[in-house]
Design a protein around this motif. Sequence first.
Motif, short mmCIF file in Angstrom:
data_model
loop_
_atom_site.label_atom_id
_atom_site.label_comp_id
_atom_site.label_asym_id
_atom_site.label_seq_id
_atom_site.Cartn_x
_atom_site.Cartn_y
_atom_site.Cartn_z
N LEU A 299 22.37 -13.89 29.44
CA LEU A 299 21.70 -13.47 30.68
C LEU A 299 21.93 -14.46 31.82
CD1 LEU A 299 18.27 -12.15 29.38
CD2 LEU A 299 20.08 -10.81 30.44
N GLN A 300 22.39 -15.66 31.52
CA GLN A 300 22.67 -16.64 32.57
C GLN A 300 24.01 -16.39 33.24
OE1 GLN A 300 21.78 -17.35 29.47
NE2 GLN A 300 19.95 -18.64 29.49
N THR A 301 24.84 -15.50 32.68
CA THR A 301 26.11 -15.15 33.31
C THR A 301 25.94 -13.91 34.17
OG1 THR A 301 26.82 -13.69 31.50
CG2 THR A 301 27.32 -16.04 31.28
N ALA A 302 26.89 -13.66 35.06
CA ALA A 302 26.77 -12.50 35.94
C ALA A 302 26.94 -11.20 35.16
CB ALA A 302 27.82 -12.59 37.06
N ILE A 303 27.94 -11.13 34.29
CA ILE A 303 28.14 -9.92 33.50
C ILE A 303 26.96 -9.72 32.55
CG2 ILE A 303 29.57 -8.91 31.68
CD1 ILE A 303 32.01 -9.94 33.06
N PHE B 212 19.27 -12.53 36.84
CA PHE B 212 19.61 -13.59 35.91
C PHE B 212 18.36 -14.14 35.22
CE2 PHE B 212 23.32 -13.15 38.32
CZ PHE B 212 24.35 -13.94 37.86
N ALA B 213 18.55 -14.77 34.07
CA ALA B 213 17.46 -15.48 33.44
C ALA B 213 16.96 -16.58 34.38
CB ALA B 213 17.93 -16.10 32.13
N PRO B 214 15.66 -16.78 34.48
CA PRO B 214 15.13 -17.76 35.44
C PRO B 214 15.52 -19.19 35.09
CG PRO B 214 13.39 -16.96 34.01
CD PRO B 214 14.59 -16.11 33.72
#
Length: 455
Positions: free
Chosen positions: A378-382, A410-412
Motif C-alpha cells: 500500500l506504500q507504493t502507487a500501484i 497510500f498507507a499513512p
Amino acid sequence: MTQGFDRVNIVGAGLAGSEAALMLARAGIPVALYEQKPEARTPAQVLDGPAELVCSNSFRSNNPLNAVGLIKEELENLDSPLLALAKEYSVPAGDALAVDRERFSEAVGQALTDEPLVTQIVECVTDWDSDPNPWVIATGPLTADKLAQRLQEELGPSCAFFDSIAPIVDAESIDQSIVYALSRYGKGEGDEYLNIPLNKAQYEDFVDAVLTSPKVTPHDFEKPKYFEGCLPLEVVAERGRESLRFGAMKPVGLPDPATGKEPYAVVQLRAENHGRTAYNMVGFQTRLTWGAQTQIFRALPGMSEAKFLRLGVIHRNTYVDAPQVLDDRLALHRVPHVHLAGQITGCEGYIESLSVGHMVARMLARSAHGLSWQAPPLQTAIGALWGHLRGAMRAPGSAHEPNNVHWGLFAPLEERLPKRRRKERRLEIARQRFAEWRLSGELSYPGEALAPEAG
C-alpha cells in the motif's frame, strides 16, 4: 506451458484491455481480445483503433512527487508496453505526458497485431458462459448494455456517475497575435501550451455566460453524480464566481508577453497531436449545449474565428462497488474466473486504468505458471490504487467512488513530519517498498526480464 487454463479472454481493447493482452502474451499466454469496434461504438468513441483516449490526451504529471508521476515510474520499472508507446508518441506538454491520440492508437493496434499470441475478435460480448477459461472484463465506463445487464444480474445495482469531455480547436483558427505560447513557469520547453488572457471584465462576462446558458441535462431517472476530478466547468462556476480562476483558468506562472504581467485569468490550450494542428481546451469539459459552447468560446480573446473539431459532451459512466463485489484478485465473488479491470472497477484516469489492466495480467500470468500472487504494498502507487479497489483505506460507512491515484490512497506515514517533507518521505518509502516487492519473488514469472529499477 500454463496450468489450469488454455488462454485468457479479454473484453475491451481500451487501455486496460490492451495492456493486459500484451502483458499476458509476453508471458507466453494466448489471448483472445474481444472488441466491439468498428461494429459498434459507445457515444464517446470516434476512432476504430484500440486504446482510444476519449476525454483528454493527457496522462498527467511526470513528477514522482505527484502520485500519478510515481505510478508512471513504477510502470516503467515493470516494462509496461503501453506506457512505452505513450512516451514514443508523446506531444509537448510541459512536465506532463500527453500523446498524439491517433498515432498512439495506431501504434497500440500494430503492437497487438504483431503479437502472435493475441487473437483479435470483433464481437459484442454479452456473457462469459461459453468458456471456462479466465475472462477479463475491461469494457470501461460505457459498457455495452447487454453485457452491463449481465453484470448486473450477478452484482445487483451498479454505481454510476457522469463525465464530460472538453472541446478541441483547429490551431489555424486561433488568433495567435492575441493568444501566446507559454508553459506554466516555463516548464518543459517553455512553449507547449497556448494561453488565452482575460482581464477581469472578460472573466466576469465569461462566468455570467457559463452560468446562464443552456446545458444538457440527464434523463429524469438519472441523478447527476459527477467525478470531482473531472467536473464540468459550469459545475465549478456554480460553486463560486472565483472558482474557475483558482482552477482551470488559474493565471499563476503565465505572464502575458504583451504586458509582462499575469492576466486576471487564462484559458490554456494543450496540443492534441505531434504537429500541433489541434488544441484541447484544458479543464473545459462541459455539458453546455453545442450552440452555447460555440457562442461562449468564440467570445474569448483570439477565438472569434475558432473552428471546433469536437465540442464538449456529457456521458454516463458506470462502475461497480469493487470492494463489495470483487475478491482480492479482482474477480467476481460468484464467478471467480471473471475478473474486472480498468475504469469499470472504480479507478479513474488513463494511467490508472492501464495500471489495473497491467496488474490483473501479472496476477493471471503468475497463476498460469502455478505461482502465488501477492498484491503490491500500500506504500507504493500501484499498491495504493489496488488497495483503493479493495477498500483498504476507505472510511467505515463511506461509499466506493471513482478515484485517480493520489497520496490519500497510500498507507499513512508512521512518523510526524513537516508538511513540506511529507511527499518526499512518501516517495522515499514508496521506492523502497517497491524495490523490496520486486525482489520478493512475488512479482515476476518464469522467463520475464524486468526493466532496470529507476533511481
